[in-house]
Design an enzyme around this catalytic site. Structure first.
Site, PDB file in Angstrom:
ATOM      1  N   ASN A 153       0.875  -1.181   0.000  1.00  0.00           N
ATOM      2  CA  ASN A 153       0.000   0.000   0.000  1.00  0.00           C
ATOM      3  C   ASN A 153       0.907   1.223   0.000  1.00  0.00           C
ATOM      4  OD1 ASN A 153      -1.832   2.017   0.422  1.00  0.00           O
ATOM      5  ND2 ASN A 153      -2.324   1.436   2.538  1.00  0.00           N
ATOM      6  N   TRP A 154       1.015   1.865  -1.170  1.00  0.00           N
ATOM      7  CA  TRP A 154       1.956   2.984  -1.293  1.00  0.00           C
ATOM      8  C   TRP A 154       1.433   4.242  -0.607  1.00  0.00           C
ATOM      9  CZ3 TRP A 154       3.567   2.683  -7.224  1.00  0.00           C
ATOM     10  CH2 TRP A 154       4.299   1.495  -7.428  1.00  0.00           C
ATOM     11  N   LYS A 155       0.154   4.269  -0.265  1.00  0.00           N
ATOM     12  CA  LYS A 155      -0.471   5.456   0.337  1.00  0.00           C
ATOM     13  C   LYS A 155      -0.182   6.690  -0.539  1.00  0.00           C
ATOM     14  CE  LYS A 155       0.021   3.268   4.797  1.00  0.00           C
ATOM     15  NZ  LYS A 155      -0.114   3.385   6.228  1.00  0.00           N
ATOM     16  N   HIS A 171      -9.730   1.016   4.768  1.00  0.00           N
ATOM     17  CA  HIS A 171      -8.431   1.171   5.439  1.00  0.00           C
ATOM     18  C   HIS A 171      -8.622   2.102   6.633  1.00  0.00           C
ATOM     19  CE1 HIS A 171      -4.322   2.318   6.287  1.00  0.00           C
ATOM     20  NE2 HIS A 171      -3.948   1.235   5.632  1.00  0.00           N
ATOM     21  N   GLU A 177      -7.012   4.472   7.794  1.00  0.00           N
ATOM     22  CA  GLU A 177      -6.790   5.903   7.533  1.00  0.00           C
ATOM     23  C   GLU A 177      -8.009   6.529   6.854  1.00  0.00           C
ATOM     24  OE1 GLU A 177      -2.986   5.394   5.605  1.00  0.00           O
ATOM     25  OE2 GLU A 177      -2.174   4.724   7.537  1.00  0.00           O
ATOM     26  N   GLU A 212      -5.917  -5.386  10.349  1.00  0.00           N
ATOM     27  CA  GLU A 212      -4.894  -4.381  10.605  1.00  0.00           C
ATOM     28  C   GLU A 212      -5.196  -3.672  11.921  1.00  0.00           C
ATOM     29  OE1 GLU A 212      -2.774  -3.054   6.860  1.00  0.00           O
ATOM     30  OE2 GLU A 212      -4.590  -1.881   6.903  1.00  0.00           O
ATOM     31  N   GLY A 236       1.937   1.826  10.784  1.00  0.00           N
ATOM     32  CA  GLY A 236       2.880   2.932  10.646  1.00  0.00           C
ATOM     33  C   GLY A 236       3.521   3.348  11.961  1.00  0.00           C
ATOM     34  N   SER A 256       2.983  -2.629  10.369  1.00  0.00           N
ATOM     35  CA  SER A 256       4.436  -2.642  10.570  1.00  0.00           C
ATOM     36  C   SER A 256       5.086  -3.990  10.247  1.00  0.00           C
ATOM     37  CB  SER A 256       4.783  -2.185  11.993  1.00  0.00           C
ATOM     38  OG  SER A 256       4.317  -0.857  12.200  1.00  0.00           O
ATOM     39  N   GLY A 283       4.681   1.005   4.858  1.00  0.00           N
ATOM     40  CA  GLY A 283       6.016   1.607   4.751  1.00  0.00           C
ATOM     41  C   GLY A 283       7.037   0.733   4.027  1.00  0.00           C
TER      42      GLY A 283
END
Ligand code: PEP
Length: 248
Positions: free
Chosen positions: A9-11, A94, A96, A166, A172, A211, A233
Site C-alpha cells: 500500500n503505497w499510500k 483502510h 486511515e 490491521e 505505521g 508494521s 512503509g
C-alpha cells in the site's frame, strides 16, 4: 490450500517517476512463475503503473473505490473506472480512510459491493484501535466491521474478497502485533465466517497488516490463519517488499 498474497500500500507517497521506478524494481525481482503479489497505487498513477506491470506477475490495486456506481460524485473514482484501468484489487475501509475521512461501516460495505459488482476484488480492512484493544473490545469491533459487510453483501460475497486484519495501533507505528496476537484475531475472523459458511471461511485469504518488515514477516506468515500481508512503509522499498514476499 489457500494461495498466499502480499500487497503493498503505497499510500500518498512518491511522484510519477518514483512509482514507475518502484514498480519496475519489483517486477525485475520477480520470476515468471511468481504469483500472489500486488501493489495499491495512488489513483493518478494507476493507469501508467498498470501498463508497466501488465503481463507481469505483479497485480494492480487501488487504495479506495467509490461507494456509488456513477454520476454526480465529484472527486470520486468508480469501480468501473478502476476495472477499465486494469485494477484487480481495491482496498476498502483502510483505517486511515475510517479515521481521517469519516468512512463508516456502512460506506465501507457499499464500497465493497461496488467493487465486487465490477469484478474488482475488495480487500476489506478491519481492526481495532489501541483504546479498543485495551478496553477488551477487539472482537466486538471485528464483529461490527465484518457484520456490516455481511449484512449488505451477504456471506457468499466473501468468497470473492480478501480480508486484511490491521490493528490500528500497529499501522505505521513500528509496533507489530505479536505472532500470537495476530493469529488469535485471524482465527476468530475465520471462525466467525465459518459459523455462516465453512467452505468460504476455509478458502478466504486473511492478510495481516501493521508494521510488517523483512525481519518479522516470516514468523507472522507462518501462523496457520495468516495468509500474507498488507504492507505500508516497507512496500516503498523494492528490496524490503520483495524480501517480505519471499518470506511466505
Ligand atoms: C497499511 O498501510 O496498511 C500498513 C499496514 O502500513 P505499515 O506497514 O506502514 O504499518
Amino acid at each position: 490450500m489457500r494461495q498466499p498474497l502480499v500487497m503493498g500500500n503505497w499510500k500518498m507517497n512518491g511522484l510519477r517517476a518514483d512509482g514507475l521506478a518502484l514498480a519496475q524494481s519489483i517486477i525485475d525481482g520477480l520470476n515468471a512463475g511468481d504469483q500472489g503479489i500486488a501493489v495499491c497505487v495512488p489513483f493518478v498513477y494507476i493507469s501508467e503503473v498498470g501498463k508497466l506491470i501488465e503481463s507481469t506477475p505483479l497485480a494492480l490495486g487501488s487504495q479506495n473505490v467509490a461507494d456509488q456506481e456513477k454520476g454526480a460524485f465529484t472527486g470520486e473514482i468508480s469501480a468501473s473506472m478502476l476495472k477499465d484501468c486494469g485494477v484487480t484489487y481495491a482496498l476498502v475501509g483502510h483505517s486511515e480512510r475510517r479515521t481521517c475521512y469519516a468512512d463508516t461501516d456502512q460506506t465501507v460495505a457499499a464500497r465493497f459491493c461496488q467493487a465486487q459488482k465490477e469484478g474488482v476484488i475488495p480487500v476489506l480492512c478491519i481492526g481495532e484501535t489501541l483504546e479498543e484493544r485495551e478496553g477488551d473490545k477487539t472482537f466486538a469491533v471485528i464483529d461490527e466491521q465484518l457484520n456490516a459487510v455481511i449484512e449488505m453483501a451477504g456471506v457468499e460475497a466473501l468468497a470473492n474478497s480478501v480480508i486484511a486484519y490491521e490493528p490500528v495501533w500497529a499501522i505505521g507505528t513500528g509496533k507489530t502485533a505479536s505472532d500470537e496476537q495476530a493469529q488469535e484475531v485471524h482465527k476468530y475472523i475465520r471462525e466467525k465466517i465459518a459459523e455462516k459458511d465453512a467452505a468460504i471461511a476455509e478458502q478466504l485469504q486473511i492478510l495481516y497488516g501493521g508494521s510488517v518488515k523483512p525481519n518479522n514477516a516470516k514468523a507472522l506468515f507462518s501462523m496457520p490463519d495468516i495468509d500474507g500481508g498488507l504492507i505500508g512503509g516497507a512496500s516503498l522499498d523494492a528490496e524490503s517488499f520483495l524480501s517480505i514476499y519471499r518470506s511466505i
